[in-house]
Design a protein around this motif. Structure first.
Motif, PDB file in Angstrom:
ATOM      1  N   PRO A   1       0.803  -1.226   0.000  1.00 27.39           N
ATOM      2  CA  PRO A   1       0.000   0.000   0.000  1.00 27.39           C
ATOM      3  C   PRO A   1       0.839   1.281   0.000  1.00 27.39           C
ATOM      4  O   PRO A   1       0.258   2.377  -0.004  1.00 27.39           O
ATOM      5  N   LEU A   2       2.159   1.201   0.030  1.00 23.40           N
ATOM      6  CA  LEU A   2       2.974   2.413   0.081  1.00 23.40           C
ATOM      7  C   LEU A   2       2.697   3.280  -1.155  1.00 23.40           C
ATOM      8  O   LEU A   2       2.616   2.775  -2.280  1.00 23.40           O
ATOM      9  N   SER A   3       2.559   4.564  -0.917  1.00 24.78           N
ATOM     10  CA  SER A   3       2.307   5.505  -2.003  1.00 24.78           C
ATOM     11  C   SER A   3       3.606   5.814  -2.740  1.00 24.78           C
ATOM     12  O   SER A   3       4.706   5.496  -2.276  1.00 24.78           O
ATOM     13  N   GLY A   4       3.463   6.475  -3.888  1.00 28.33           N
ATOM     14  CA  GLY A   4       4.649   6.920  -4.607  1.00 28.33           C
ATOM     15  C   GLY A   4       5.501   7.839  -3.764  1.00 28.33           C
ATOM     16  O   GLY A   4       6.731   7.768  -3.806  1.00 28.33           O
ATOM     17  N   ARG A   5       4.861   8.695  -2.980  1.00 24.58           N
ATOM     18  CA  ARG A   5       5.612   9.609  -2.112  1.00 24.58           C
ATOM     19  C   ARG A   5       6.341   8.857  -1.017  1.00 24.58           C
ATOM     20  O   ARG A   5       7.490   9.190  -0.680  1.00 24.58           O
TER      21      ARG A   5
END
Length: 218
Positions: A62-66
């Motif tokens: 689930p880690l975002s691009g940021r």
């Protein structure tokens, strides 16, 4: 099941790429991908397997691009600055993964990446504890740095722990080394022990870049 290609005598996977992409510094996506290709080819292509594994673990998370950008920027000390280049963290991981897949398939045309196995809860707890313990010093070093400030490193690392504690531990070490955060001998010894528990070689944990202060109590 034991992961293949883990004991290469150097830092492995994404943390290894982060170390090597800084020397010499590169300042374009094209130059960065050239480094990725060179690193993936090391050890007759063995390095590509672990690098691909790390990238897919984060891409399937689930880690975002940021979040990914922050982990990358912390380890590279912004010397390969995805933010400045306008490259989303997840897009960058996908490009790395494509390079690795192509390299592996040059030897094995029928290669299919395997799904990551579930992370061990004990490993998660151990790595999360180390992130939390050194967190204040790491946040101070990153967020308040005079010319390379970076917010949110500790929260991004804790997110990574839930995905893959082995990778999160290596990224923690790379962030500490990248920002030259002082650590004491007791912490250093804990890192060696935890690396051993995770099945990492001592040369992955200590590659000569730590800032160890013998009189620092931590």
């Amino acid at each position: 099941m034991a992961q293949p290609h883990r004991h290469l005598g150097v830092d492995i996977g994404l943390s290894g790429l982060i170390k090597w992409i800084r020397y010499p510094a590169v300042d374009s996506e094209t130059a960065g991908l050239d480094v990725v290709g060179s690193v993936a080819d090391r050890y007759d292509g063995a390095f590509a397997h672990q690098l691909l594994r790390d990238c897919l673990a984060l891409l399937d998370s689930p880690l975002s691009g940021r979040d990914v950008e922050i982990l990358w920027l912390a380890g590279t000390f912004r010397e390969f600055d995805l933010e400045r280049l306008g490259i989303d963290g997840r897009v960058w991981l996908r490009r790395i993964a494509d390079v690795c897949t192509d390299r592996i398939r040059s030897d094995d045309p029928f290669f299919v990446p395997a799904a990551s196995s579930a992370a061990d809860d004990k490993a998660k707890e151990a790595v999360a504890a180390e992130v939390g313990s050194v967190g204040p010093a790491l946040e101070e070093a990153t967020a308040r740095h005079a010319y390379s400030p970076l917010d949110g490193v500790v929260p991004a690392l804790l997110l990574a722990v839930d995905v893959d504690p082995d990778l999160a531990f290596r990224l923690l070490l790379r962030a500490l080394k990248g920002y030259f955060v002082p650590i004491g001998e007791a912490r250093y010894e804990r890192y060696l022990a935890l690396g051993d528990e995770l099945g990492l070689g001592e040369d992955v944990v200590d590659d000569g870049d730590f800032n160890v202060w013998p009189d620092l109590a931590d």
